[in-house]
Design a protein around this motif. Structure first.
Motif, PDB file in Angstrom:
ATOM      1  N   LYS A  41      -8.837 -18.449  70.780  1.00 48.59           N
ATOM      2  CA  LYS A  41      -7.652 -18.044  70.014  1.00 48.59           C
ATOM      3  C   LYS A  41      -6.361 -18.416  70.747  1.00 48.59           C
ATOM      4  N   THR A  42      -6.296 -18.034  72.021  1.00 45.24           N
ATOM      5  CA  THR A  42      -5.077 -18.320  72.790  1.00 45.24           C
ATOM      6  C   THR A  42      -4.924 -19.826  73.006  1.00 45.24           C
ATOM      7  N   THR A  43      -6.042 -20.525  73.166  1.00 50.20           N
ATOM      8  CA  THR A  43      -5.995 -21.980  73.353  1.00 50.20           C
ATOM      9  C   THR A  43      -5.356 -22.656  72.144  1.00 50.20           C
ATOM     10  N   LYS A  59       1.397 -17.812  78.035  1.00 51.77           N
ATOM     11  CA  LYS A  59       0.527 -16.790  78.598  1.00 51.77           C
ATOM     12  C   LYS A  59      -0.182 -16.030  77.495  1.00 51.77           C
ATOM     13  N   SER A  60      -1.383 -15.564  77.800  1.00 50.64           N
ATOM     14  CA  SER A  60      -2.047 -14.671  76.852  1.00 50.64           C
ATOM     15  C   SER A  60      -1.306 -13.337  76.842  1.00 50.64           C
ATOM     16  N   PRO A  61      -0.974 -12.824  75.656  1.00 52.04           N
ATOM     17  CA  PRO A  61      -0.277 -11.532  75.607  1.00 52.04           C
ATOM     18  C   PRO A  61      -1.224 -10.331  75.713  1.00 52.04           C
ATOM     19  N   PHE A  79       0.953 -12.316  69.265  1.00 51.70           N
ATOM     20  CA  PHE A  79       0.443 -10.975  69.565  1.00 51.70           C
ATOM     21  C   PHE A  79      -1.014 -11.034  70.011  1.00 51.70           C
ATOM     22  N   ASP A  80      -1.379 -10.065  70.861  1.00 54.21           N
ATOM     23  CA  ASP A  80      -2.795  -9.837  71.175  1.00 54.21           C
ATOM     24  C   ASP A  80      -2.990  -8.327  71.186  1.00 54.21           C
ATOM     25  N   PHE A  81      -3.708  -7.834  70.185  1.00 56.69           N
ATOM     26  CA  PHE A  81      -3.886  -6.392  70.038  1.00 56.69           C
ATOM     27  C   PHE A  81      -5.206  -5.895  70.613  1.00 56.69           C
ATOM     28  N   ILE A 107      -1.382 -13.781  65.380  1.00 62.67           N
ATOM     29  CA  ILE A 107      -1.903 -12.467  65.753  1.00 62.67           C
ATOM     30  C   ILE A 107      -3.368 -12.511  66.156  1.00 62.67           C
ATOM     31  N   GLU A 108      -3.635 -12.292  67.468  1.00 67.02           N
ATOM     32  CA  GLU A 108      -5.010 -12.138  67.938  1.00 67.02           C
ATOM     33  C   GLU A 108      -5.413 -10.676  67.782  1.00 67.02           C
ATOM     34  N   TRP A 109      -6.679 -10.460  67.477  1.00 65.03           N
ATOM     35  CA  TRP A 109      -7.238  -9.121  67.244  1.00 65.03           C
ATOM     36  C   TRP A 109      -6.497  -8.354  66.135  1.00 65.03           C
TER      37      TRP A 109
HETATM   38 MG   LIG Z   1      -6.670 -14.641  73.782  1.00 67.78          MG
END
Ligand SMILES: [Mg+2]
Ligand SMILES: Nc1ncnc2c1ncn2[C@@H]1O[C@H](COP(=O)(O)OP(=O)(O)O)[C@@H](O)[C@H]1O
Length: 166
Positions: A41-43, A59-61, A79-81, A107-109
């Motif tokens: 996801k972050t990639t 950066k990964s949040p 976002f990373d929830f 939006i991750e998660w």
């Molecule tokens: Mg990630």
């Protein structure tokens, strides 16, 4: 609207898919990125921001919940929830204010904050290939609006992933 699944052979292919998505995003759009930890996801977001010309770190949040990037008049909120535990934080951190016409939200998660999120234009879902030792990832691209549909078409249009059925 329709769903496609593409194969991403390696991390570079994931970044390239993000790059193809980058050019079709416009202010007000919401993109969700689902899938287990470590599925890419972050990639994809990193490739997206790099394609827009971002040269500093992406950066990964995971710990900050949200990182933001400004490109002249367009903002990107990433976002990373995953670690989001306190629903009150949605209010106290003012996260609703990120969802604006001059901002794209990635939006991750999203499952962790489903009650707060607007419906996405595009829902991306990452998975490992069915064979345990197979390389790469599968990415399902689910367009939920006309704007999302333009993104889906851009993401499947060119090289960088093998198109699968559906
Ligand atoms: Mg990630
Ligand atoms: N298509 C791919 N094939 C193999 N490895 C990948 C692929 N896409 C990303 N990766 C790798 O997976 C790892 C985790 O990626 P990351 O984007 O941090 O996952 P997530 O944000 O979903 O937790 C990284 O080492 C990344 O390089």
């Amino acid at each position: 609207m329709s769903i496609s699944t593409i194969t991403l052979a390696d991390a570079a292919a994931t970044e390239a898919a993000g790059g193809r998505l980058a050019g079709t995003l416009s202010g007000g759009m919401v993109v969700t990125l689902s899938g287990d930890l470590g599925t890419g996801k972050t990639t994809l977001v990193r490739g997206l921001l790099r394609a827009l010309g971002w040269q500093r770190a992406v950066k990964s949040p995971t710990f900050t919940v949200v990182e933001y990037y400004a490109f002249s008049s367009l903002y990107f909120y990433h976002f990373d929830f995953y670690r989001f535990a306190d629903p009150d934080e949605w209010e106290t951190a003012g996260l609703a204010e990120c969802f604006r016409d001059d901002a794209v939200c990635l939006i991750e998660w999203p499952e962790r904050v489903a009650a707060y999120l607007p419906d996405p234009d595009l829902a991306l879902r990452f998975a490992l290939p069915p064979a345990a030792d197979a390389p790469g990832r599968l990415l399902s691209i689910d367009a939920r609006t006309e704007a999302g549909e333009r993104c889906r078409r851009a993401m499947i249009a060119t090289t960088g992933g093998t198109r699968n059925a559906g």
